[in-house]
Design a protein around this motif. Structure first.
Motif, PDB file in Angstrom:
ATOM      1  N   ILE A 171       0.977  -1.519  -0.284  1.00 44.37           N
ATOM      2  CA  ILE A 171       0.089   0.247  -0.284  1.00 44.37           C
ATOM      3  C   ILE A 171       0.921   1.374  -0.110  1.00 44.37           C
ATOM      4  N   PHE A 172       0.719   1.856  -1.664  1.00 40.38           N
ATOM      5  CA  PHE A 172       1.859   3.210  -0.895  1.00 40.38           C
ATOM      6  C   PHE A 172       0.210   4.554  -0.407  1.00 40.38           C
ATOM      7  N   ILE A 173       0.833   4.956   0.399  1.00 33.85           N
ATOM      8  CA  ILE A 173       0.119   6.306   1.531  1.00 33.85           C
ATOM      9  C   ILE A 173       0.616   7.771   1.152  1.00 33.85           C
ATOM     10  N   ASP A 174      -0.277   8.556   0.696  1.00 30.91           N
ATOM     11  CA  ASP A 174       0.068   9.649   0.703  1.00 30.91           C
ATOM     12  C   ASP A 174      -0.316  10.288   1.696  1.00 30.91           C
ATOM     13  N   GLY A 175       1.259  10.632   2.225  1.00 25.87           N
ATOM     14  CA  GLY A 175       1.041  11.717   3.943  1.00 25.87           C
ATOM     15  C   GLY A 175       1.278  11.293   4.499  1.00 25.87           C
ATOM     16  N   ALA A 176       1.845   9.566   4.207  1.00 28.14           N
ATOM     17  CA  ALA A 176       2.146   9.044   5.556  1.00 28.14           C
ATOM     18  C   ALA A 176       3.911   9.105   5.847  1.00 28.14           C
ATOM     19  N   LEU A 177       4.279   8.436   6.957  1.00 29.12           N
ATOM     20  CA  LEU A 177       5.557   8.588   6.577  1.00 29.12           C
ATOM     21  C   LEU A 177       6.313   7.564   7.715  1.00 29.12           C
ATOM     22  N   PRO A 178       7.473   7.094   7.330  1.00 31.67           N
ATOM     23  CA  PRO A 178       7.980   5.687   8.564  1.00 31.67           C
ATOM     24  C   PRO A 178       7.979   6.028   9.761  1.00 31.67           C
ATOM     25  N   PHE A 179       7.253   4.956  10.582  1.00 31.86           N
ATOM     26  CA  PHE A 179       7.447   4.671  12.345  1.00 31.86           C
ATOM     27  C   PHE A 179       5.471   5.046  12.374  1.00 31.86           C
ATOM     28  N   GLU A 180       4.964   5.517  11.456  1.00 29.62           N
ATOM     29  CA  GLU A 180       3.650   6.210  11.519  1.00 29.62           C
ATOM     30  C   GLU A 180       2.809   5.210  11.660  1.00 29.62           C
ATOM     31  N   GLN A 181       1.619   5.084  12.444  1.00 35.04           N
ATOM     32  CA  GLN A 181       0.476   3.874  12.103  1.00 35.04           C
ATOM     33  C   GLN A 181      -1.018   5.236  12.339  1.00 35.04           C
ATOM     34  N   VAL A 182      -1.369   4.752  10.540  1.00 37.33           N
ATOM     35  CA  VAL A 182      -2.043   5.654  10.309  1.00 37.33           C
ATOM     36  C   VAL A 182      -3.635   5.143   9.714  1.00 37.33           C
ATOM     37  N   VAL A 183      -4.289   5.841   9.122  1.00 39.21           N
ATOM     38  CA  VAL A 183      -5.467   5.930   8.596  1.00 39.21           C
ATOM     39  C   VAL A 183      -5.814   5.703   7.471  1.00 39.21           C
ATOM     40  N   TYR A 184      -6.395   5.369   6.312  1.00 37.15           N
ATOM     41  CA  TYR A 184      -5.991   5.737   4.878  1.00 37.15           C
ATOM     42  C   TYR A 184      -7.332   4.674   5.061  1.00 37.15           C
ATOM     43  N   SER A 185      -7.520   6.094   3.101  1.00 39.62           N
ATOM     44  CA  SER A 185      -7.983   5.725   1.944  1.00 39.62           C
ATOM     45  C   SER A 185      -7.841   5.460   0.816  1.00 39.62           C
ATOM     46  N   SER A 186      -8.132   4.063   0.267  1.00 41.25           N
ATOM     47  CA  SER A 186      -7.303   3.705  -1.539  1.00 41.25           C
ATOM     48  C   SER A 186      -7.887   4.702  -2.198  1.00 41.25           C
ATOM     49  N   GLU A 189      -1.972  -1.228  -3.857  1.00 41.82           N
ATOM     50  CA  GLU A 189      -2.466   0.116  -3.400  1.00 41.82           C
ATOM     51  C   GLU A 189      -2.368   1.610  -3.160  1.00 41.82           C
ATOM     52  N   ASN A 190      -2.754   2.243  -4.329  1.00 38.87           N
ATOM     53  CA  ASN A 190      -2.205   3.863  -3.786  1.00 38.87           C
ATOM     54  C   ASN A 190      -3.561   3.933  -2.877  1.00 38.87           C
ATOM     55  N   ALA A 191      -3.047   4.933  -1.740  1.00 36.89           N
ATOM     56  CA  ALA A 191      -3.973   5.355  -0.960  1.00 36.89           C
ATOM     57  C   ALA A 191      -3.807   7.113  -0.368  1.00 36.89           C
ATOM     58  N   GLN A 192      -4.539   7.414   0.499  1.00 40.31           N
ATOM     59  CA  GLN A 192      -4.448   8.733   0.947  1.00 40.31           C
ATOM     60  C   GLN A 192      -4.058   7.939   2.606  1.00 40.31           C
ATOM     61  N   ALA A 193      -3.843   9.142   3.636  1.00 42.96           N
ATOM     62  CA  ALA A 193      -3.538   9.263   4.931  1.00 42.96           C
ATOM     63  C   ALA A 193      -4.549  10.559   5.288  1.00 42.96           C
ATOM     64  N   ILE A 194      -5.334   9.234   5.727  1.00 43.98           N
ATOM     65  CA  ILE A 194      -6.895  10.341   6.746  1.00 43.98           C
ATOM     66  C   ILE A 194      -6.259  10.432   7.753  1.00 43.98           C
ATOM     67  N   SER A 195      -5.933   9.837   9.098  1.00 47.05           N
ATOM     68  CA  SER A 195      -5.843  10.645   9.722  1.00 47.05           C
ATOM     69  C   SER A 195      -3.936   9.698  10.698  1.00 47.05           C
ATOM     70  N   ILE A 196      -3.873  10.315  11.300  1.00 45.40           N
ATOM     71  CA  ILE A 196      -2.123   9.479  11.714  1.00 45.40           C
ATOM     72  C   ILE A 196      -2.478   8.968  13.604  1.00 45.40           C
ATOM     73  N   LEU A 197      -2.264   8.028  12.958  1.00 44.73           N
ATOM     74  CA  LEU A 197      -2.603   7.991  15.197  1.00 44.73           C
ATOM     75  C   LEU A 197      -1.173   7.365  15.513  1.00 44.73           C
ATOM     76  N   ARG A 198       0.154   7.553  15.056  1.00 41.97           N
ATOM     77  CA  ARG A 198       1.142   8.171  15.758  1.00 41.97           C
ATOM     78  C   ARG A 198       2.016   8.498  14.865  1.00 41.97           C
ATOM     79  N   GLU A 199       2.391   9.949  15.128  1.00 43.36           N
ATOM     80  CA  GLU A 199       3.262  10.182  14.281  1.00 43.36           C
ATOM     81  C   GLU A 199       5.331   9.961  14.770  1.00 43.36           C
ATOM     82  N   SER A 200       5.483   9.555  13.099  1.00 34.66           N
ATOM     83  CA  SER A 200       6.871   9.409  13.473  1.00 34.66           C
ATOM     84  C   SER A 200       6.955  11.569  13.836  1.00 34.66           C
ATOM     85  N   PHE A 201       9.089  10.643  14.019  1.00 31.97           N
ATOM     86  CA  PHE A 201       9.546  12.067  14.715  1.00 31.97           C
ATOM     87  C   PHE A 201      10.248  12.743  13.829  1.00 31.97           C
TER      88      PHE A 201
END
Length: 438
Positions: A25-40, A48-60
Motif C-alpha cells: 500500500i503506497f500512502i500519500d502523506g504517511a511517514l516511516p514509523f507511523e500508524q495511519v488510517v488510510y483510504s485507497s 494500492e494507492n491511498a491517502q492518509a486520513i488520520s495519523i494515529l502515531r506520528e513519526s519523529f
C-alpha cells in the motif's frame, strides 16, 4: 470503516509504504514509523494507492507544513517531512537505486548539497484558467492527481515578491479580453530582472496591452508574450529592462538566457553543484574534455575557465546557439566548441569519431545516457567521468554499464537537494578508470 496500516518506509516518490494482507500500500502523506488510517483511491491486484486520513502515531520526521495549500496543491509532496530528513531520505533512495538497479557501490558517499528550503524556485510554469462558476481566474500549480488548478493565494517555494504576485495576476488576467485564451504564465527570475511570459492564444487588444504595461510598472517586472511554441516568445514591456541572466561568480561567468530556455530552477544550489562537479572533474590546462547534454553551457564555461578545451554537445539547436553566444560573452570562445547531436542515438563509431577525451561530464535528462555509456570502449575511454543526474534509477542503470562492463570504479556519489519539499532526487557521481584509480 477505513483500514489501518503501519508505515515501513518511503518510496522514491515520497509515499509511505505499508503491507496489508500481503499487498503493498503506497500512502500519500504517511511517514516511516507511523500508524495511519488510510483510504485507497486506486486498487490493483498487487498494490494500492491511498491517502492518509488520520495519523494515529506520528513519526519523529513529521513537521507542520508551512504552506496553507499543502495537500491540495501538487507542487510539493514532502512539506510534512523535516528538511534534514528529506535529504536523508533522498540519500537512501540514491543508495538503494545504485545497489538494487545498478549492482554498484560507491567507495565514498559525498556530503549532501542543500541550501535554502523556501523561496528557492526561480523557474516555474503556472497554469491559468478562468473559472466562470467561481467568478475568478486561478493561477498556480495543478491540484494533486487532478487537472484542476489549485486555488492558491501564495506559494512558499517561490521568492516572496513573486508569491505576492499570484493574486494580482489573477485580477489582471480576469480583466483581459483573452482571459479564456491565456492558459499559462511562465516565471524566470534572473540576477537583475523578473520576467513573466504570458502564453497568448489570441492577439491582445489595446486595452489588454495597457493593462499589461500598468502591471509591469506597478510590480517591477518585465512581460514577454508567447503566441505559439517557446521559440516564439518575445519581450513586450518594458523593452529597456536589464538582460535576463544568472551568474556563477566563483568562475567569473555570467549566463544570459531567454525565459523559455532551460536553466536550473534553484540558482543557489546550482552554484554549489557546479563547484562540486568541477572539484570532482578537476579540469587541467591542456586537457580535452567533453560536456555532454551541455545545455546553454552551465558546466562547459566553468570547465573552460579552468583552462581546459571543451566540446559541448546538446540535442537542441537553440541551446547550442545560446551556448556559443554565452562562450563569446564570457571570453571563452577560443576554448570551447559546441555541436548539435542526438546523444540518445550515439554509437561506438560516432563517439570514436569525436576523438579522444581526457575526461567527460555527463548531465542528461531523466532518460539517462545509456547509449553513450555503451559507446565508450577501451581505445577511447576517458580517465574520469562526472555524471550529474536528475533520476537515480537511470544513473544506477548507467553506472552498471560503466562499472560492470566498462571497467570504471565509482569513486564517490551523493545527492543534491535541488527541489526541497518534493520527491525529486538530483545526484552526482564520479567514475574513474580502474587502471588509473588511486
Amino acid at each position: 470503516m477505513n483500514p489501518i496500516a503501519d508505515i515501513e518506509s518511503l518510496d522514491f516518490e515520497g509515499h509511505g509504504v505499508a503491507h496489508v494482507g500481503g499487498k503493498a500500500i503506497f500512502i500519500d502523506g504517511a511517514l516511516p514509523f507511523e500508524q495511519v488510517v488510510y483510504s485507497s483511491y486506486r486498487k490493483k491486484p498487487t498494490f494500492e494507492n491511498a491517502q492518509a486520513i488520520s495519523i494515529l502515531r506520528e513519526s519523529f520526521m513529521r513537521v507542520k507544513p508551512r504552506c496553507q495549500h499543502f495537500g491540495v496543491c501538487g507542487g510539493c509532496s514532502m512539506q510534512h517531512v523535516d528538511a534534514s530528513a528529506q535529504v536523508a531520505i533522498k540519500q537512501r533512495v540514491l543508495e538503494d537505486n545504485l545497489s538494487h538497479i545498478g549492482r554498484v557501490k560507491s567507495q565514498r558517499i559525498l556530503s549532501p548539497i542543500h541550501g535554502p528550503t523556501w523561496g528557492y524556485r526561480h523557474r516555474a510554469r503556472l497554469s491559468a484558467r478562468h473559472v466562470a462558476k467561481k467568478g475568478t481566474v486561478l493561477v498556480g500549480f495543478h491540484e494533486k492527481r487532478s487537472s484542476f488548478i489549485a486555488d492558491m493565494q501564495r506559494c512558499e517555494i517561490l521568492p516572496a515578491r513573486i508569491s505576492a504576485l499570484l493574486l494580482p495576476l489573477r485580477a489582471l488576467i480576469m480583466q483581459l479580453s483573452i482571459r479564456e485564451r491565456m492558459p499559462q504564465v511562465e516565471l524566470a527570475i534572473g540576477d537583475k530582472v523578473d520576467v513573466l511570459v504570458f502564453r497568448i492564444m489570441e492577439p491582445l487588444n489595446g486595452d489588454d496591452e495597457a493593462l499589461l504595461r500598468q502591471f509591469a510598472d506597478q510590480h517591477g517586472v518585465q512581460i514577454w508574450l508567447q503566441p505559439k511554441g517557446p521559440d516564439t516568445a518575445y519581450p513586450f514591456y518594458p523593452l529597456d529592462a536589464p538582460a535576463l541572466t544568472y551568474s556563477l561568480p566563483e568562475f567569473n561567468v555570467v549566463m544570459p538566457y531567454r525565459p523559455t530556455e532551460f536553466t536550473q530552477v534553484n540558482p543557489h544550489i546550482n552554484r554549489v553543484l557546479v563547484q562540486r562537479a568541477l572539484d570532482l572533474l578537476d579540469p587541467q590546462p591542456g586537457e580535452r574534455i567533453a560536456d555532454l547534454f551541455c545545455g546553454l553551457g552551465n558546466f562547459t564555461l566553468p570547465i573552460a575557465r579552468r583552462g581546459a578545451t571543451v566540446l559541448g554537445m546538446e540535442g537542441s539547436e537553440g541551446l547550442v546557439q545560446r551556448a556559443r553566444e554565452n562562450a563569446r560573452f564570457n571570453g571563452l570562445a577560443d576554448r570551447t566548441e559546441f555541436r548539435v547531436a542526438n546523444l540518445f542515438e550515439v554509437t561506438p563509431e560516432s563517439f570514436a569519431a569525436l576523438g579522444s577525451f581526457d575526461k567527460l561530464l555527463i548531465d542528461p535528462p531523466r532518460d539517462g545516457a545509456m547509449e553513450l555509456c555503451k559507446s565508450i570502449d577501451a581505445d577511447n575511454a576517458p580517465s574520469r567521468i562526472v555524471y550529474v543526474s536528475c533520476n537515480p534509477a537511470t544513473l544506477a542503470r548507467d553506472a552498471n554499464v560503466l562499472v560492470n562492463t566498462k571497467g570504471y570504479t565509482m569513486k564517490a556519489a551523493g545527492v543534491v537537494n535541488m527541489f526541497p519539499h518534493t520527491a525529486h532526487v538530483e545526484s552526482i557521481a564520479w567514475f574513474e578508470r580502474e587502471a588509473l584509480a588511486d
